[in-house]
Structure formats: structure tokens, C-alpha cells
Scaffold this active site. Structure first.
Site, PDB file in Angstrom:
ATOM      1  N   CYS A  80       1.511   1.383  12.694  1.00  0.00           N
ATOM      2  CA  CYS A  80       2.802   2.069  12.620  1.00  0.00           C
ATOM      3  C   CYS A  80       2.923   3.148  13.687  1.00  0.00           C
ATOM      4  CB  CYS A  80       3.018   2.634  11.228  1.00  0.00           C
ATOM      5  SG  CYS A  80       1.528   3.161  10.427  1.00  0.00           S
ATOM      6  N   SER A 125      -3.331  -3.467  -0.869  1.00  0.00           N
ATOM      7  CA  SER A 125      -2.175  -4.120  -0.256  1.00  0.00           C
ATOM      8  C   SER A 125      -2.517  -5.572   0.059  1.00  0.00           C
ATOM      9  CB  SER A 125      -1.831  -3.372   1.029  1.00  0.00           C
ATOM     10  OG  SER A 125      -0.850  -4.077   1.751  1.00  0.00           O
ATOM     11  N   THR A 136      12.596  -6.781 -10.738  1.00  0.00           N
ATOM     12  CA  THR A 136      12.084  -8.145 -10.921  1.00  0.00           C
ATOM     13  C   THR A 136      10.885  -8.354 -10.007  1.00  0.00           C
ATOM     14  OG1 THR A 136      14.265  -8.905 -11.541  1.00  0.00           O
ATOM     15  CG2 THR A 136      12.721 -10.601 -10.774  1.00  0.00           C
ATOM     16  N   ASN A 169      -8.436   3.228   8.109  1.00  0.00           N
ATOM     17  CA  ASN A 169      -7.870   2.064   8.784  1.00  0.00           C
ATOM     18  C   ASN A 169      -8.186   2.012  10.270  1.00  0.00           C
ATOM     19  OD1 ASN A 169      -6.039   4.315   8.060  1.00  0.00           O
ATOM     20  ND2 ASN A 169      -4.708   3.437   9.615  1.00  0.00           N
ATOM     21  N   GLN A 229      -7.798  -0.576   2.944  1.00  0.00           N
ATOM     22  CA  GLN A 229      -8.674  -1.171   3.965  1.00  0.00           C
ATOM     23  C   GLN A 229     -10.059  -1.493   3.419  1.00  0.00           C
ATOM     24  OE1 GLN A 229      -7.763  -2.285   6.818  1.00  0.00           O
ATOM     25  NE2 GLN A 229      -5.811  -1.260   7.198  1.00  0.00           N
ATOM     26  N   GLY A 264       0.809  -1.213   0.000  1.00  0.00           N
ATOM     27  CA  GLY A 264       0.000   0.000   0.000  1.00  0.00           C
ATOM     28  C   GLY A 264       0.843   1.264   0.000  1.00  0.00           C
ATOM     29  N   THR A 265       1.912   1.268   0.767  1.00  0.00           N
ATOM     30  CA  THR A 265       2.748   2.468   0.867  1.00  0.00           C
ATOM     31  C   THR A 265       3.334   2.818  -0.506  1.00  0.00           C
ATOM     32  OG1 THR A 265       3.286   1.925   3.148  1.00  0.00           O
ATOM     33  CG2 THR A 265       4.771   3.461   2.030  1.00  0.00           C
TER      34      THR A 265
END
Ligand SMILES: Cc1ncc(COP(=O)(O)O)c(C=O)c1O
Length: 391
Positions: A325, A198, A236, A150, A178, A74-75
Site C-alpha cells: 500500500c 487475511s 450477508t 510484513n 503475515q 486483515g484491515t
């Protein structure tokens, strides 16, 4: 200690991989190890699997496979969407309750000479689309407003915001990290140009995600390297992660079609009803707003949320005070304070978030534990006792 029962109700922080997802991705660690860019058998085999996963993610979002860019989560999706479009001098509209992946991307833009307007939310945690409309300027290039929060699970009026963006000919990105797998998403109906998801919030592994990029949207890539992902994301591919995300997207779509989430929202509603009726001085943050079915955020007045999280963890229940976080930080949640909650109520709030693996027995375990733990902590609280005595 090893045999202690543990119940995990912190699925907005991360979800356990589903067994079917693990089975699907396992061969891609060793047996099917090819580089998807190689032209020999090994590469072709992996390429085909990556493209099947892309089709599956596209089907979950209602877009073309070519519009999906695999990311590390997600970030990265949020950063790529925002920094991929914006140049110095551009204006961006966001909101005060975004995840730090968006908020700090916006702060970075401000440091680069861009202007950002952060629209407020009301007491239920909702952005007013009229505020978004009023924030538009001639140099507005992008609106980035999340689909589901979230911490509270509150769903933003993204369709209305999408219409405003289209009328103003401004790009619209939504962080749907979310929301994915928790409600039907149709990018065309939302009218968004970019949407991030994510893997680890939807029972796929950590470290993989996807960004929907509407056909014709030109992004400046963040990484410079090979021409992977149609030159939108060099490097990759994380093949096992991508295969896992594809499988999780397929399972999410099937679950949505079967109506599995009604079971989840019934469990969430039961948690709220029991806690609010059994424990005084509690309330639901974001009540009255539309929400994803798995999340509730409840304030237990006169208690430090962190102390309650620790006390519950010692008894085997994992919940959280807000964004994963931010745990460890003493600051009250920026989401809850943006909703107008006083800092002490924001700090007294806990998030319970369900996942596909949770059962009614898990919920009963939590409902057994929470009232006694709250009562014990309140016994120790001088503020609670003073208030209780004087009232
Ligand atoms: C709304 C939202 N956006 C973005 C992210 C970041 O996603 P990731 O952990 O995959 O980088 C999270 C994770 O907590 C989130 O909840």
C-alpha cells in the site's frame, strides 16, 4: 511480451489462489448461491459450508469455531479488534512497526481522545517485552502488537507480551496476517484475546479474513445491521470467500504438519546467501531475529529500491520495496527507519517473499537477474562510483 517468463516473489503483498482453493469455492458463486441466513434448502446448504469453513479456520488457530468472526480481510479484523474495545479515555499500547491497518486505527483513536504508546524496536526489528511492561498504565485497555512484520518477516515475542497482558488484565490483540499458514499458531499458548488473519496472504481470495475473538470478549460492532456472525459483524457473508479461506486454512494446516515450510526457508536462505556473497554492499534487514520462513528484506546500497523494482519487473521478476500500500509514496519505509536504518539504506531495500507455488527454478531465475541488474544500476549511480573510486 506475452511469452516472457514471469516470476512472482511478492507473496507478502498477495498470494495466488491455490487451484484446490479455487475448486472448493467455485460452486458457491452460482450453483450453491443461497443466503446462509435463509431457512430453506439453499440457505441451509450454504450455512453448513460456512460452518465447516469456520471449523477449519478454528483448527488452524487452535480455538473454538464460535470464536471465529469472518471479516473482509486483515484491515477489517484489525479495525474491529481495536475500535471494538476502546472508548475515549482508554490507553493503548502498540508498536512503531505495525501495518497501517493498526497504526492508522491507533491514530484514529488518538483523534477521539485516547492515548497510544508506540513502543520502539531494536536494530533487528524486535519489540522488547520490558518496554511493553513499562508502558502499562492504570487505564491501559489493550495491547496490539503484530506477530510477523510484513516487510521484514520478523517475529515478535508475542508469547511474552501475552503473559504481560494477562498479568496486567489488559486485552491483547495480535495482527497475524503475515504469520498465518507460515508457522503454527495456538491462540491459547499466545495468550491473545484477539487475532486477525487475511485470506489473500495465505492463498485464499482477496476480500476475506477472520478475527479470533476469545470467548467472553465483548466487542462493539463496527457495522450496524443484522445479527450475522453472532452480532459481531453485520452483513450477508461473503460465502465463496469464506469457503476459500476454509480450504486454504485446511491446506495450510496440512502443510505445516508435513513440514513444507522447511523447503521454503531453505529457498529463502539460499537467496540471502547468494545475494550477500555475490553482491557487495548488501545486507539483510532483520538479520539475527526470528523470522517467518518466506521473507527476506535486503538492502542494496547506492541504489533506489523503486528503480531496482522497476528494472527487475521489466525482466520478469516481481518483488517489492515494502508494504504494497505504500508503493508510489516517496517516504522510506516506517518499519526500516524504526529499526534505525538511515533513510538512504531504507530506500535501497527490497523485499523478496515466497509462496507455496514458488519453485527452486523461480529462485534461480531471480538469482540470475538480481546481480546483473544491481551492477547495471550501480554503474549509473554517481554516489556508488565516487565511493568505489575513493575506497
Ligand atoms: C501485517 C498486515 N496486516 C494487515 C494487512 C491488511 O490486510 P488486508 O489486505 O486483508 O486488508 C496486511 C496487508 O498487507 C498486512 O501485511
Amino acid at each position: 511480451m506475452g511469452s516472457m517468463r514471469r516470476v512472482y516473489l511478492d507473496n507478502n503483498a498477495t498470494t495466488p489462489m491455490l487451484p484446490e482453493v479455487f475448486e472448493a469455492l467455485r460452486p458457491y458463486f452460482a450453483e450453491h448461491f443461497g443466503n446462509a441466513s435463509s431457512i430453506h434448502h439453499h440457505g441451509q446448504e450454504t450455512r453448513a459450508a460456512v460452518e465447516r469453513a469456520r471449523e477449519s479456520v478454528a483448527a488452524l488457530l487452535g480455538c473454538r469455531a464460535s470464536e471465529i468472526v469472518f471479516t473482509s480481510g486483515g484491515t477489517e479484523g484489525d479495525n474491529l479488534a481495536i475500535s471494538g474495545l476502546i472508548h475515549a479515555g482508554d490507553h493503548v499500547i502498540s508498536s512503531t512497526i505495525e501495518h497501517h491497518a493498526v497504526l492508522n486505527s491507533c491514530k484514529h483513536l488518538e483523534a477521539m481522545g485516547c492515548e497510544v504508546t508506540y513502543v520502539p524496536v531494536d536494530g533487528r526489528g524486535l519489540v522488547d517485552p520490558d518496554d511493553v511492561r513499562r508502558a502499562l498504565r492504570p487505564n491501559t485497555k489493550l495491547i496490539t502488537i503484530m506477530m510477523a512484520n510484513n516487510e521484514t518477516g520478523v517475529l515478535q515475542p508475542v508469547e511474552d507480551i501475552g503473559k504481560i497482558a494477562a498479568e496486567a488484565d489488559v486485552y491483547f490483540h495480535t495482527d497475524a496476517v503475515q504469520a498465518a499458514g507460515k508457522l503454527a499458531i495456538e491462540v491459547k499458548r499466545l495468550g491473545c484475546d484477539l487475532l486477525s488473519i487475511s485470506g489473500h496472504k495465505m492463498h485464499a481470495p482477496q476480500g476475506v479474513g477472520a478475527l479470533y475473538v476469545r470467548k467472553g470478549t465483548i466487542l462493539q460492532p463496527m457495522f450496524h445491521g443484522g445479527s450475522h456472525e453472532r452480532s459481531r459483524r453485520a452483513g450477508t457473508e461473503n460465502v465463496p470467500g469464506i469457503i476459500g479461506l476454509g480450504k486454504a486454512a485446511e491446506l495450510a494446516r496440512e502443510g505445516l504438519e508435513r513440514g513444507d515450510l522447511a523447503r521454503m526457508s531453505a529457498m529463502r536462505d539460499h537467496i540471502e546467501h547468494k545475494i550477500l556473497s555475490e553482491i557487495e554492499a548488501t545486507g539483510v534487514n532483520g538479520e539475527g531475529a526470528p523470522r517467518v520462513p518466506n521473507t527476506t528484506n535486503i538492502h542494496f546500497d547506492y541504489i533506489e529500491g523503486e528503480a531496482l523494482v522497476i528494472a527487475l519487473d521489466l525482466k520478469g521478476l516481481a518483488v517489492s520495496t515494502g508494504a504494497a500500500c505504500s508503493s508510489g509514496a516517496i517516504e522510506p519505509s516506517h518499519v526500516l527507519t524504526a529499526m534505525g536504518l538511515p533513510p538512504e539504506i531504507a530506500r535501497a531495500s527490497l523485499r523478496f517473499s515466497l509462496g507455496k507455488q514458488n519453485t527452486p527454478e523461480d529462485v534461480e531465475f531471480a538469482l540470475d537477474l538480481v546481480p546483473q541488474t544491481v551492477a547495471r544500476l550501480r554503474e549509473l549511480s554517481p554516489v556508488y562510483n565516487r565511493t568505489a573510486v575513493s575506497s
